[in-house]
Design a protein around this motif. Structure first.
Motif, mmCIF file in Angstrom:
data_model
loop_
_atom_site.group_PDB
_atom_site.id
_atom_site.type_symbol
_atom_site.label_atom_id
_atom_site.label_comp_id
_atom_site.label_asym_id
_atom_site.label_seq_id
_atom_site.Cartn_x
_atom_site.Cartn_y
_atom_site.Cartn_z
ATOM 1 N N GLY A 168 0.808 -1.227 0.000
ATOM 2 C CA GLY A 168 0.000 0.000 0.000
ATOM 3 C C GLY A 168 0.830 1.262 0.000
ATOM 4 O O GLY A 168 0.353 2.328 -0.369
ATOM 5 N N HIS A 169 2.095 1.138 0.392
ATOM 6 C CA HIS A 169 2.941 2.327 0.474
ATOM 7 C C HIS A 169 4.068 2.312 -0.553
ATOM 8 O O HIS A 169 5.077 3.007 -0.410
ATOM 9 C CB HIS A 169 3.432 2.525 1.912
ATOM 10 C CG HIS A 169 2.264 2.587 2.850
ATOM 11 N ND1 HIS A 169 1.546 3.741 3.045
ATOM 12 C CD2 HIS A 169 1.633 1.615 3.539
ATOM 13 C CE1 HIS A 169 0.520 3.475 3.862
ATOM 14 N NE2 HIS A 169 0.563 2.195 4.166
ATOM 15 N N VAL A 170 3.857 1.520 -1.609
ATOM 16 C CA VAL A 170 4.738 1.579 -2.777
ATOM 17 C C VAL A 170 4.404 2.865 -3.543
ATOM 18 O O VAL A 170 3.235 3.236 -3.655
ATOM 19 C CB VAL A 170 4.479 0.332 -3.666
ATOM 20 C CG1 VAL A 170 4.965 0.541 -5.087
ATOM 21 C CG2 VAL A 170 5.124 -0.898 -3.053
ATOM 22 N N LEU A 178 -0.921 13.005 -1.081
ATOM 23 C CA LEU A 178 -0.476 12.742 0.287
ATOM 24 C C LEU A 178 -1.136 11.459 0.793
ATOM 25 O O LEU A 178 -2.346 11.284 0.694
ATOM 26 C CB LEU A 178 -0.867 13.927 1.186
ATOM 27 C CG LEU A 178 -0.474 13.825 2.663
ATOM 28 C CD1 LEU A 178 1.040 13.785 2.822
ATOM 29 C CD2 LEU A 178 -1.066 14.997 3.451
ATOM 30 N N CYS A 179 -0.340 10.544 1.320
ATOM 31 C CA CYS A 179 -0.846 9.284 1.857
ATOM 32 C C CYS A 179 -1.105 9.446 3.356
ATOM 33 O O CYS A 179 -0.536 10.325 4.003
ATOM 34 C CB CYS A 179 0.194 8.193 1.611
ATOM 35 S SG CYS A 179 -0.269 6.557 2.190
ATOM 36 N N GLY A 180 -1.962 8.596 3.910
ATOM 37 C CA GLY A 180 -2.257 8.628 5.342
ATOM 38 C C GLY A 180 -1.010 8.465 6.209
ATOM 39 O O GLY A 180 -0.970 8.899 7.357
ATOM 40 N N CYS A 181 0.028 7.852 5.649
ATOM 41 C CA CYS A 181 1.262 7.609 6.410
ATOM 42 C C CYS A 181 2.185 8.818 6.400
ATOM 43 O O CYS A 181 3.201 8.825 7.080
ATOM 44 C CB CYS A 181 2.008 6.408 5.820
ATOM 45 S SG CYS A 181 2.818 6.762 4.254
ATOM 46 N N GLY A 182 1.854 9.834 5.580
ATOM 47 C CA GLY A 182 2.698 11.022 5.503
ATOM 48 C C GLY A 182 3.561 11.074 4.247
ATOM 49 O O GLY A 182 4.119 12.112 3.919
ATOM 50 N N GLY A 185 2.302 9.990 -3.041
ATOM 51 C CA GLY A 185 2.174 9.165 -4.233
ATOM 52 C C GLY A 185 2.098 7.681 -3.957
ATOM 53 O O GLY A 185 2.330 6.861 -4.839
ATOM 54 N N HIS A 186 1.744 7.310 -2.721
ATOM 55 C CA HIS A 186 1.663 5.890 -2.376
ATOM 56 C C HIS A 186 0.379 5.256 -2.920
ATOM 57 O O HIS A 186 -0.659 5.923 -3.010
ATOM 58 C CB HIS A 186 1.708 5.706 -0.850
ATOM 59 C CG HIS A 186 3.025 6.083 -0.247
ATOM 60 N ND1 HIS A 186 3.304 5.935 1.086
ATOM 61 C CD2 HIS A 186 4.154 6.571 -0.817
ATOM 62 C CE1 HIS A 186 4.548 6.345 1.320
ATOM 63 N NE2 HIS A 186 5.081 6.731 0.187
ATOM 64 N N LEU A 187 0.468 3.974 -3.247
ATOM 65 C CA LEU A 187 -0.663 3.239 -3.829
ATOM 66 C C LEU A 187 -1.958 3.422 -3.042
ATOM 67 O O LEU A 187 -3.030 3.611 -3.619
ATOM 68 C CB LEU A 187 -0.292 1.747 -3.921
ATOM 69 C CG LEU A 187 -1.382 0.800 -4.408
ATOM 70 C CD1 LEU A 187 -1.899 1.195 -5.781
ATOM 71 C CD2 LEU A 187 -0.853 -0.638 -4.435
HETATM 72 ZN ZN LIG Z 1 1.760 5.624 2.554
#
Ligand SMILES: [Zn+2]
Length: 331
Positions: A168-170, A178-182, A185-187
């Motif tokens: 999910g964070h590739v 922006l991804c939830g992880c910070g 461009g993460h999947l």
């Molecule tokens: Zn992420």
């Protein structure tokens, strides 16, 4: 023979499923479903787990002493050696270092284990689902997030810090959303149900007509904090079926990005099989097909030619079956 039953618990972003599982054939004897809330603190989390576990045991007419073990899977950072939930974006920030495994051991007096939600699903699929007979496979589950777990040489991989398989964070779009992880461009920021919901809400806000307005009348795209998981997988399926342009375009885009992420995984680890599961995959066949097509198109020809891309075999039960197995094996 050792105890025949295990109890599996799958703690998700919107619901909690507990099931008594026959460990010989992976069949669910009885299950109980409870709602979860993002506002839950540590006490509520444990109360909901106990409540669902008691209810599943009652329905199955199985006593805790008859269990070989209890396993729990939860989306978040898990210290599996110590059975502690370190934290999760799906629950209150007060949920830090919660000793879930010990809480269950104290209450039920049987071996317990804690893993992340996709790891339990991968074990369920490996033993009794779409991962049977395969030594090297990748499980990818699309729900409120995009989770992954990797099995190589028949063994679930953890990596140096326990995060192996986190597809999910590739990165699928350099410098992108922006991804939830910070990260950017993460999947997960493109292909999760949360991302799909955000994209549809953006279109609704701009005034595009869509069947989603009728299917989810309570949805207010302009409300602060609107979105999250407000649009269920079933609504997406109905939108596709009805030929709704907003839903169709959004699901196609999400499927394309999922395919890109899978292609990178295919190139990197050359799996025999990819098992895709979770609510959106189950409900929306077009999403599965688009992702599989783009995965093969963008991967190197050799691994693309041999990889099988299939849907999960246990549906909603992958997680609880795997959790019951892990709890019983203490592995
Ligand atoms: Zn992420």
């Amino acid at each position: 023979m050792a105890a025949k039953y295990g109890l599996g618990i799958d703690y998700g972003g919107t619901k909690l499923l507990a099931a008594v599982v026959d460990l010989n054939d992976g069949k669910v004897v009885a299950s109980a479903k409870k709602k979860t809330s993002a506002a839950d603190g540590p006490d509520e989390v444990m109360a909901r787990i106990f409540d669902a576990a008691d209810s599943a045991l009652d329905k199955a007419k199985v006593k805790p002493s008859q269990l070989a073990g209890i396993g729990v899977g939860i989306a978040g950072q898990v210290d599996s050696d110590r059975g502690i939930l370190r934290g999760t974006p799906n629950l209150s920030q007060a949920v830090v270092d919660l000793p879930i495994a010990k809480g269950l051991l104290d209450r039920y007096g049987v071996p317990t284990a804690l893993r992340n939600d996709v790891q339990i699903a991968a074990v369920g699929e490996q033993q009794f689902g779409a991962g049977r007979g395969v030594n090297d496979f990748l499980c990818v589950f699309v729900g409120t997030g995009v989770g992954g777990a990797l099995v190589q040489d028949g063994v679930l991989q953890h990596g140096a810090a326990g995060s192996a398989g986190e597809i999910g964070h590739v990165v699928v779009d350099a410098g992108g959303r922006l991804c939830g992880c910070g990260g950017h461009g993460h999947l997960e920021a493109y292909a999760s149900r949360t991302a799909i919901t955000a994209s549809i809400l953006g279109d609704l806000k701009r005034g595009r007509p869509s069947i989603v307005r009728e299917l989810v009348p309570e949805l207010d795209p302009g409300a602060p904090g609107a979105g999250g998981t407000a649009i269920r997988s079933g609504v997406l399926a109905k939108g596709i079926e009805a030929g709704d342009a907003v839903v169709t375009e959004t699901v196609h885009e999400a499927g394309y990005y999922l395919g890109l992420g899978l292609a990178s995984a295919i190139n990197l680890i050359n799996p025999q099989r990819i098992v895709l599961g979770g609510g959106v995959i189950e409900a929306v066949d077009a999403f599965f097909q688009i992702a599989a097509t783009h995965a093969r198109r963008e991967a190197l020809p050799t691994p693309a030619a041999t990889v099988e891309i299939v849907k999960a075999g246990l549906g909603d039960y992958s997680g609880v079956v795997g959790a019951a197995l892990i709890g019983a094996n203490g592995a």
